[in-house]
Design a protein around this motif. Sequence first.
Motif, short mmCIF file in Angstrom:
data_model
loop_
_atom_site.label_atom_id
_atom_site.label_comp_id
_atom_site.label_asym_id
_atom_site.label_seq_id
_atom_site.Cartn_x
_atom_site.Cartn_y
_atom_site.Cartn_z
N SER A 30 0.82 -1.22 0.00
CA SER A 30 0.00 0.00 0.00
C SER A 30 0.84 1.26 0.00
CB SER A 30 -0.92 0.01 1.23
OG SER A 30 -0.14 0.09 2.43
N ALA A 37 -1.14 -2.78 12.76
CA ALA A 37 -2.11 -3.37 11.84
C ALA A 37 -3.08 -4.19 12.68
CB ALA A 37 -1.41 -4.23 10.81
N ASN A 38 -4.33 -3.78 12.73
CA ASN A 38 -5.28 -4.38 13.66
C ASN A 38 -6.06 -5.55 13.07
OD1 ASN A 38 -6.63 -4.12 16.37
ND2 ASN A 38 -8.44 -3.90 15.06
N ASP A 39 -6.39 -5.48 11.79
CA ASP A 39 -7.25 -6.49 11.17
C ASP A 39 -6.42 -7.71 10.78
OD1 ASP A 39 -9.00 -8.00 9.71
OD2 ASP A 39 -9.65 -6.38 8.38
N SER A 42 -6.35 -8.39 7.07
CA SER A 42 -5.93 -7.30 6.19
C SER A 42 -4.63 -7.62 5.48
CB SER A 42 -5.77 -6.01 7.01
OG SER A 42 -5.07 -5.03 6.27
N PRO A 43 -4.45 -7.11 4.25
CA PRO A 43 -3.15 -7.25 3.58
C PRO A 43 -2.01 -6.57 4.35
CG PRO A 43 -4.84 -6.62 2.01
CD PRO A 43 -5.46 -6.50 3.37
N ASP A 44 -2.35 -5.69 5.30
CA ASP A 44 -1.31 -5.03 6.10
C ASP A 44 -0.74 -5.94 7.18
OD1 ASP A 44 -0.92 -2.58 4.94
OD2 ASP A 44 -2.40 -1.53 6.15
N ASP A 51 1.78 -5.84 14.86
CA ASP A 51 0.46 -6.43 14.66
C ASP A 51 0.24 -7.44 15.78
OD1 ASP A 51 1.76 -8.88 13.84
OD2 ASP A 51 2.02 -7.99 11.86
N ARG A 189 -14.83 -13.00 12.27
CA ARG A 189 -15.66 -12.12 11.45
C ARG A 189 -16.85 -12.86 10.86
NH1 ARG A 189 -12.51 -7.59 8.04
NH2 ARG A 189 -11.78 -6.39 9.79
N ASN A 194 -9.07 -16.90 7.14
CA ASN A 194 -7.84 -16.71 6.38
C ASN A 194 -7.84 -17.55 5.11
OD1 ASN A 194 -7.03 -15.07 8.41
ND2 ASN A 194 -5.54 -16.48 9.29
N GLY A 198 -7.65 -13.95 3.88
CA GLY A 198 -6.53 -13.44 4.66
C GLY A 198 -5.22 -13.31 3.93
N ASN A 199 -4.38 -12.48 4.53
CA ASN A 199 -2.95 -12.48 4.20
C ASN A 199 -2.31 -13.25 5.34
OD1 ASN A 199 -0.52 -11.77 2.92
ND2 ASN A 199 -0.25 -10.10 4.36
#
Length: 204
Positions: A30, A37-39, A42-44, A51, A189, A194, A198-199
Amino acid sequence: MRPALAIGAALIAIQIAVLHHLGQPLIAASGHIRFWANDPLSPDMSQQLADWYSFSHIIHGFIFFGLLKLAAPRLPVATRLLIAMGVEIAWEITENSPAVIQHYRQQALAAGYVGDSILNSVSDTVMMSAGFLLAARLRARIVIALALGFEIFTAVMIRDNLTLNVIGLVAPAQWAPMQAIHRWQSGVRGGRSNILLGNGRPCG
C-alpha cells in the motif's frame, strides 16, 4: 557495550540484505507505514511495524532468555542477546524463503501468506529483543504469567497465537485436531477466514 551494538547492527543489516535478495518488499504494498495493523485478515498484516503477532515475538524473547540462561548462565546478557538475535534472524530469513512461504500457503491458516515486509521482519527482531531484555529484568513467574496472558489475549482477539502457529507448522493439515482448530478459527468475522480472505500470518 559498543562492540555488542556494532554486532547487533551488523546482524540487522544481514537480515535486511538477505530479505531484499529473497525479494521481500521494504514496506507494505500500500505504500503506507503504520505502527499497528489491527485487522488479522488485512493485507497489512505482517507488513507494518506491529500487529497481533508481535506478541509472539516478545514471547520468543522470553523463551530465548530462559533457554540461554540455563545453557550459558556465565555469558554476559549482551552476548546472550546477540545469540538470540542470530536465532531470531535465522528464523525470519527461513520463514520468508520461497520454500517455506509455499509450505505455509498449503495450510488453511496461511493460505494467502506472502511473507513479511522487511520493515515488519526487522520489527519482529526488535520485539524479540524487547522480550529478551524484559525477561532479564523480571522474575521468572512474572515472565511466565505475561507469556500466558499474551497467548490467551491473542487467542481471544484473533483466534490465533504462538502455540497454535507452532501446531499448524508441525502438524499435518489432515490431522483431526488441526481441522478442528481451523474450523474454530474460521469463525473470525462471522465465518470469514484466512482461507478465503486473509494475508495469513504464520508464527513469524
